[in-house]
Scaffold this active site. Sequence first.
Site, PDB file in Angstrom:
ATOM      1  N   HIS A  30      56.142  19.882  13.822  1.00  0.00           N
ATOM      2  CA  HIS A  30      56.090  21.287  13.401  1.00  0.00           C
ATOM      3  C   HIS A  30      55.102  22.114  14.225  1.00  0.00           C
ATOM      4  CE1 HIS A  30      57.241  24.213  10.320  1.00  0.00           C
ATOM      5  NE2 HIS A  30      55.978  24.583  10.186  1.00  0.00           N
ATOM      6  N   ASP A  54      59.368  16.586  12.021  1.00  0.00           N
ATOM      7  CA  ASP A  54      58.631  17.631  11.314  1.00  0.00           C
ATOM      8  C   ASP A  54      58.376  17.165   9.879  1.00  0.00           C
ATOM      9  OD1 ASP A  54      57.963  19.979   9.835  1.00  0.00           O
ATOM     10  OD2 ASP A  54      58.990  21.224  11.317  1.00  0.00           O
ATOM     11  N   SER A  71      58.395  28.799  11.446  1.00  0.00           N
ATOM     12  CA  SER A  71      58.088  28.401  10.079  1.00  0.00           C
ATOM     13  C   SER A  71      58.188  29.605   9.140  1.00  0.00           C
ATOM     14  CB  SER A  71      56.706  27.737  10.043  1.00  0.00           C
ATOM     15  OG  SER A  71      56.473  27.094   8.812  1.00  0.00           O
TER      16      SER A  71
END
EC number: 3.1.2.12
Length: 277
Positions: free
Chosen positions: A254, A221, A145
Site C-alpha cells: 500500500h 496490500d 487510498s
Amino acid sequence: MELIEKHASFGGWQNVYRHYSQSLKCEMNVGVYLPPKAANEKLPVLYWLSGLTCNEQNFITKSGMQRYAAEHNIIVVAPDTSPRGSHVADADRYDLGQGAGFYLNATQAPWNEHYKMYDYIRNELPDLVMHHFPATAKKSISGHSMGGLGALVLALRNPDEYVSVSAFSPIVSPSQVPWGQQAFAAYLAENKDAWLDYDPVSLISQGQRVAEIMVDQGLSDDFYAEQLRTPNLEKICQEMNIKTLIRYHEGYDHSYYFVSSFIGEHIAYHANKLNMR
C-alpha cells in the site's frame, strides 16, 4: 497565494504555496508542480488526492511524478488531505480528523465547521489554480487510498468537469468497510443516504458514469481485503458497462513504493486523455 517552498525539478519547479481557504476556514498548503513548458504556455492540470495521515508533502517528495509531468506537460496540484490548525476539530486516531478529511462535506458538529474538502477540491482550489497559474480549464484527477476514493467520487459526481480519473488502491466501497463507516458516522451521522453520495460503487449502481476508470491495486496490500475491495468496483463497472483498466500487481503493498512504480503510467494515461479532449 504565498510561496513557501521552491525546488527546481526536471527543468520545472516543484513549489508549495500557502493560502487561506474560504471553504475550510483555515490556512492550507498545496503542492504545485510547474513543468518547463508552463513558463511559456497554459497547460492542463492533474489533481492528486493523498491518503490517510498524509499532507501535501507525501506525493511531491515520494512519487517521482515530476519527471513524468515534465515529459507530458501537465501541471500537478497536490493539496493537503484535510483542514489544519489548532482551532480545527481533530481526533486521537489516524483515520479521523486532521489528515483524514475523506474529501467530503461534513454535516455534523464539530466537523461541519471546517471539514468541507469536497467543496474545496471541486470549486475553490481549481478557481485558485486558474487564477494564479498558467492552467487551461482541462483537468483530470487521481489519488491513493482515501485519495483514490475522493478522486472516484469527484469524477463520478462531476463527469463533465474531469477529463479522466485514476486511482491507486482506492477505498471503493467505504459504506461497507471500517475506515469509511467510522468516518461517515462521525462526519455525516447515521444518514446512510448521505454516505452513499461518497461511495463509488453505490454511485455507479445509481447510474453515475464516467467514460473509463483506471485503477492499480497491489496484491500484498494489507488493507486490500478488509478496507479497499477493488473487485467490488470491477464488478459494478462490468454490470453497468463502464470501461475499466484495473490492474492487480503481485508483491506490491500500500506504500509509495507501489505508487512510484506506476505513477508514470498514470500520468501518461491522463496526458493522452487530456490531449484528446
